[in-house]
Design an enzyme around this catalytic site. Structure first.
Site, PDB file in Angstrom:
ATOM      1  N   ASP A 280       0.856  -1.228   0.062  1.00 30.12           N
ATOM      2  CA  ASP A 280      -0.143  -0.143   0.056  1.00 30.12           C
ATOM      3  C   ASP A 280       0.845   1.270   0.124  1.00 30.12           C
ATOM      4  O   ASP A 280       2.097   1.101   0.286  1.00 30.12           O
ATOM      5  CB  ASP A 280      -1.018  -0.183   1.147  1.00 30.12           C
ATOM      6  CG  ASP A 280      -2.177   1.071   0.801  1.00 30.12           C
ATOM      7  OD1 ASP A 280      -2.043   1.591  -0.049  1.00 30.12           O
ATOM      8  OD2 ASP A 280      -3.140   0.677   1.578  1.00 30.12           O
TER       9      ASP A 280
HETATM   10  C1  BGC Z   1      -4.937   3.203   0.062  1.00 29.83           C
HETATM   11  C2  BGC Z   1      -5.277   1.998  -0.950  1.00 29.83           C
HETATM   12  C3  BGC Z   1      -5.030   2.817  -2.385  1.00 29.83           C
HETATM   13  C4  BGC Z   1      -3.788   3.861  -2.313  1.00 29.83           C
HETATM   14  C5  BGC Z   1      -3.268   4.276  -3.420  1.00 29.83           C
HETATM   15  C6  BGC Z   1      -4.025   4.021  -0.030  1.00 29.83           C
HETATM   16  O1  BGC Z   1      -4.115   5.234   0.900  1.00 29.83           O
HETATM   17  O2  BGC Z   1      -5.111   2.639   1.300  1.00 29.83           O
HETATM   18  O3  BGC Z   1      -6.470   1.644  -1.059  1.00 29.83           O
HETATM   19  O4  BGC Z   1      -5.210   1.811  -3.553  1.00 29.83           O
HETATM   20  O5  BGC Z   1      -3.891   4.559  -1.380  1.00 29.83           O
HETATM   21  O6  BGC Z   1      -4.133   5.447  -3.862  1.00 29.83           O
END
Ligand code: BGC
Length: 754
Positions: A280
């Site tokens: 993530d």
């Molecule tokens: C979120 C993810 C997301 C990623 C990219 C993170 O803060 O938890 O679900 O895909 O950001 O935007």
């Protein structure tokens, strides 16, 4: 500066940089070649890796965060979540990553004017109990992602709902591992049918947003395998996602993205997963530990404290702390995920293509219509009678649109945002705004009910609202609860005094319908006074039309709750977000003295998942609590009967039965099979379900066969799944608490691999 604030500021400076307006006329042609088997994909990936230099390998195991990565790529950076350059000499394609499960996201409109089709929330899709609806939604948003030149969609959120106050519940698929895993798998397969990659995320146990980057989720191994991990396992088997995104939080003491047990043991060894693990955004904490634990790629590297998988990884391989074989495996897994899904051989187009937004809107509307749940319909007040003359619509901005959930999944929908409210505070303030899609329930009702006087009051003036309710034959109150990634809701009450508004309207007008646009369950202290409640979730870009079709009976409601609605705040395992007071105190301290707070890392805290695998309705069964509305519940404008059930055991549990539409309208029913071992008190588990559409008077013979891992328990000593020989209870049911048709059968002993 907070990570998210940095994101917002950097994003703002990117806005006009890269928008390609070159809209071609045709949709991209997809490569017709059949997809390779996993083994073929891996063999091809290994052959490519063998031709790569060390620098080329290292370039593929970390990705840019475009809003903060200006000038670091020779290719155009589209403001979005991620970017990894290709290697033209070897034919390796450039990768562009976009959020998320509800459509091609465009948070805080970082790409000015770029709209996309917004599906209803994940919970709404889950409420359809229909893999075909989930697949169709995935296929549609995947096509839009490809048309906008993305080849990785960060979709597939399948974290189980353990707490009704989780701010991100709306993105996920509810509290049951079989339902969530099945629908996530179908959604992912739909996305990937466009020859792009879908992720499944967030692996694992990212079950609350409060302190999501510091929290340690604690749970026993067997319970974890039987709940959250089972949802992932089923989703991966059915959807075969090219990539798995590891989560922000710790699981049993180790960060998810450097958790050798989760990544190496469970995912790659036990499940034989062959694609790549991406982090993530901002979830990486080390180089050597993470690489050796199974993390294959650092995403959005600018958001981490260090470029862990860049120069530090090169050095770690140089000194042998990470083996050359492991680096080669990281790259090969990335290429395997791209090859297996067809993304590798179907490069993104040079310019954007305008999707067929009208056709895509119809997909979104069908999903909303299948997911809206009729919770209560006393006196058969719905569908709205043809004799209705004066209807008042109240509140919820229903004159202009429907609410959506906030965070990285936010779609800027076709039609724009008629209401958009920026936030000053909270974890999501820098990347979320309270956003409505332009789909007015009021206008849709007026169109659907020609000749009926449908008036509107915004609900802000209580006396005027009460007067309007009294003057009408029917009052329809729209209630809203905004929820968002990065913040949990502090309690389950409707915000902004809406409970009082609904109670006042119900006192003035007994013929009242409450339409709930909420992230998940809310408390309904007025339930005894309100005869009709419609759960509309966040219904997406055509939510207004879908709600009007349900209310007027053009569409017969068929949604079923994918999540338990508590009767009071004390029923859920954890009544309020764990760590919320601590996080609030930190926010106050940081605001009072930003300088001192800047260098201080917030202290982590644990959440003990004491319910283990008894998530949601199973917890209610264990504690003998009666919820307000149970998991699986939902009414129809027709009735269904189950007849001639036959339960069989042996190697597996099945129930065959006739479903009969005994009412006067066509409709869809969702028969559910729950099972448990022995005669005792063990909570029953959803082991199979189906959705069947029947004409009035029509009968269909159905057989439901239990998913064996739902019948089994996970045995850590085996290790694997174990079904003990003996008697099992089988309920053919309308919801998780329905015990009108319970039978039993004997099963043979079986074991299954983890
Ligand atoms: C979120 C993810 C997301 C990623 C990219 C993170 O803060 O938890 O679900 O895909 O950001 O935007």
């Amino acid at each position: 500066m907070s990570k998210l604030l940095q994101v917002a500021l950097a994003t703002a400076s990117m806005i006009s940089l890269t928008q390609s307006d070159a809209h071609a006329q045709a949709r991209p042609t997809l490569a017709p070649a059949p997809l390779p088997s996993p083994a073929q994909a891996r063999a091809r990936a290994d052959a490519i890796v063998a031709r790569m230099t060390q620098d080329e390998k290292l370039a593929l195991v970390h990705g840019l965060f475009p809003p903060m990565a200006q000038g670091k790529s020779s290719n155009e950076l589209i403001p979005s979540a991620g970017h990894i350059d290709g290697i033209p000499r070897l034919g390796i394609p450039l990768v562009r990553e976009s959020d998320a499960s509800l459509g091609v996201a465009n948070q805080v409109e970082q790409r000015k004017g770029d709209v996309a089709t917004a599906l209803p929330s994940g919970l709404a899709t889950a409420a359809s109990f229909d893999p075909d609806i989930a697949r169709a939604g995935g296929t549609m948003i995947g096509a839009e992602a490809r048309a906008k030149r993305f080849n990785v969609l960060l979709a597939g959120g399948v974290n189980l709902t353990r707490d009704p106050w989780n701010g991100r519940n709306f993105e996920y698929l509810g509290e049951d591992p079989l339902l969530a895993g099945t629908l996530a798998g179908a959604h992912i397969a739909g996305v990937q049918s466009n020859r792009i990659v879908s992720t499944v995320k967030h692996f694992a146990l990212n079950a609350q947003e409060t302190g999501r980057m510091i929290v340690d989720a604690r749970i026993g191994e067997a319970a974890l395998r039987m709940s959250d991990l089972l949802a992932f396992q089923i989703a991966i088997e059915r959807g075969r996602p090219g990539s798995v995104m590891c989560a922000y939080n710790k699981v049993n003491g180790d960060w998810s993205c450097e958790n050798g047990h989760l990544l190496n043991d469970v995912l790659k060894r036990d499940w034989g997963y062959g694609g790549w693990v991406m982090s993530d955004w901002g979830a990486v904490h080390s180089t050597v530990k993470a690489a050796n634990a199974g993390l294959d790629q650092q995403s959005g590297q600018e958001l981490d404290k260090s470029l862990y998988f860049s120069a530090p990884l090169a050095a770690a391989v140089g000194r042998g702390a990470v083996s050359q074989g492991r680096l080669d495996d990281m790259v090969a897994r990335y290429l395997t995920g791209l090859i297996e899904t067809g993304a590798y051989d179907t490069p993104t187009a040079a310019s954007t293509v305008t999707p067929d937004y009208a056709a895509d809107a119809a997909v979104a509307q069908r999903a909303a219509e299948a997911g809206i749940v009729l919770l209560k319909n006393d006196g058969a007040l719905l569908p709205i009678a043809r004799t209705a003359r004066r209807i008042v619509v109240i509140g919820g901005n229903a004159d202009v649109g429907v609410l959506s959930g906030g965070g990285s999944s936010q779609v800027r929908s076709v039609g724009g945002a008629p209401v958009e409210i920026p936030l000053a505070y909270g974890g999501s303030a820098s990347f979320a705004r309270i956003t409505y899609h332009a789909s007015s329930p009021l206008l849709a009702l007026r169109r659907a009910l020609p000749g009926v006087d449908v008036t509107w009051v915004d609900g802000r003036n209580l006396n005027a609202t009460i007067a309007a309710a009294k003057a009408a034959d029917l009052a329809i109150v729209f209630a809203t609860q905004w929820t968002t990634e990065a913040d949990d809701v502090a309690n389950l009450r409707l915000p902004d005094h809406q409970d009082a508004l609904i109670a006042a309207v119900a006192a003035a007008q007994p013929r009242v319908v409450a339409v709930m646009e909420t992230g998940g369950p809310v408390l309904m202290p007025w339930i005894a006074q309100v005869p009709v409640v419609v759960q509309a979730w966040y219904p997406g870009q055509r939510g207004g039309e879908a709600i009007a079709n349900i209310l007027t009976g053009k569409v017969n409601p068929s949604g079923r709750l994918p999540i338990t609605f508590p009767a009071d705040a004390a029923q859920p395992v954890r009544p309020r977000p764990v760590g919320l007071d601590r996080m609030d105190a930190q926010e106050v301290a940081a605001a009072a003295d930003p300088g001192a707070a800047a260098g201080r890392a917030p202290e982590g805290f644990p959440v003990d998942y004491v319910e283990g695998a008894d998530v949601g309705y199973r917890w209610y069964a264990r504690k003998a609590m009666t919820p307000l509305f149970p998991f699986g519940h939902g009414l129809s404008y027709t009735q269904f009967a189950y007849r001639n059930p036959v339960v069989t055991g042996g190697r597996t549990l099945s129930v065959s039965f006739d479903v009969v539409n005994t009412g006067a309208r066509a409709g869809a029913d969702v028969p559910q099979m729950y099972v448990a071992r022995g005669a005792g008190v063990a909570p029953m588990r959803l082991a199979a379900f189906t959705r069947v559409t029947l004409k009035p008077g029509e009968t269909r013979r159905i057989t439901l066969t239990a998913e064996p891992r739902i019948v089994a328990d996970y045995d850590v000593k085996l290790p694997g799944w174990r079904i003990d020989a003996g008697r099992y209870r089988v309920a053919l049911a309308r919801n998780a608490t329905d015990r009108t048709m319970v039978s039993s059968a004997t099963l043979d002993a079986t074991t299954m691999k983890p």
